[in-house]
Design a protein around this motif. Structure first.
Motif, short mmCIF file in Angstrom:
data_model
loop_
_atom_site.label_atom_id
_atom_site.label_comp_id
_atom_site.label_asym_id
_atom_site.label_seq_id
_atom_site.Cartn_x
_atom_site.Cartn_y
_atom_site.Cartn_z
N LEU A 257 74.46 -59.74 81.23
CA LEU A 257 75.42 -60.38 80.32
C LEU A 257 76.65 -60.83 81.08
N ALA B 105 82.71 -65.60 80.02
CA ALA B 105 83.13 -66.63 79.06
C ALA B 105 84.12 -66.05 78.06
N ARG B 106 83.86 -64.83 77.60
CA ARG B 106 84.77 -64.17 76.64
C ARG B 106 86.13 -63.92 77.27
N ASP C 286 77.44 -63.74 82.51
CA ASP C 286 77.97 -65.04 82.08
C ASP C 286 78.62 -64.95 80.71
N GLU C 287 78.01 -64.20 79.82
CA GLU C 287 78.56 -64.04 78.47
C GLU C 287 79.93 -63.38 78.52
N SER D 223 76.27 -53.94 69.68
CA SER D 223 76.27 -55.22 68.98
C SER D 223 77.40 -55.31 67.96
N TRP E 231 82.05 -56.97 75.52
CA TRP E 231 82.51 -57.64 76.75
C TRP E 231 83.78 -57.00 77.29
#
Length: 112
Positions: free
Chosen positions: A75, A81-82, A77-78, A57, A62
């Motif tokens: 994760l 996106a990054r 999709d996350e 965290s 990513w």
DNA sequence: GGATTGACCGGAA
DNA sequence: GTTCCGGCCAATC
């Protein structure tokens, strides 16, 4: 004199080294779990992944992906996106869901 | 002290 | 392209 001066304070030294390396990964680049393990000289892909799930965290998680160029499970999709925000090279263009390790692979500190 | 799990890896079918 | 298997290392039960 004890062998370890840090009995407590940090959860574990291994995690500290992993997080330190991940924090050095520049934008637009990524590194695989297995590569991190090799840079540290110990541990394995599984160990790195486990550390990331608990302490990732605080670092750009990513930028840490699997050997195939795919993002961690749950994760996807996350991460995608990054990558698009940081212009990370993707296979198949900007619409790709997989990182082009051939171009975006971070070889380690001192080689950004 | 052993057995299981986990944001894995690489190869084979 | 997918699916299955054994191996790998550290933390947890």
């Amino acid at each position: 004199m004890v062998t370890r001066d840090r009995d407590f304070g940090l959860p574990d030294e291994f995690a500290d080294d992993v997080l330190d390396l991940v924090d050095q990964v520049p934008e637009g680049m990524v590194v695989t779990y297995g590569d991190l393990a090799e840079m540290l000289g110990r541990g394995g892909p599984r160990s790195v992944g486990r550390v990331m799930s608990h302490y990732g965290s605080d670092v750009p998680w990513w930028r840490v992906i699997r050997a195939g160029g795919y993002p961690p499970q749950g994760l996807e999709d996350e991460a995608v996106a990054r990558w698009r925000e940081e212009a990370t090279p993707l296979v198949g263009g900007a619409l790709g869901r997989r990182v082009d390790l051939k171009l975006a692979r971070w070889q380690g500190p001192g080689t950004p």
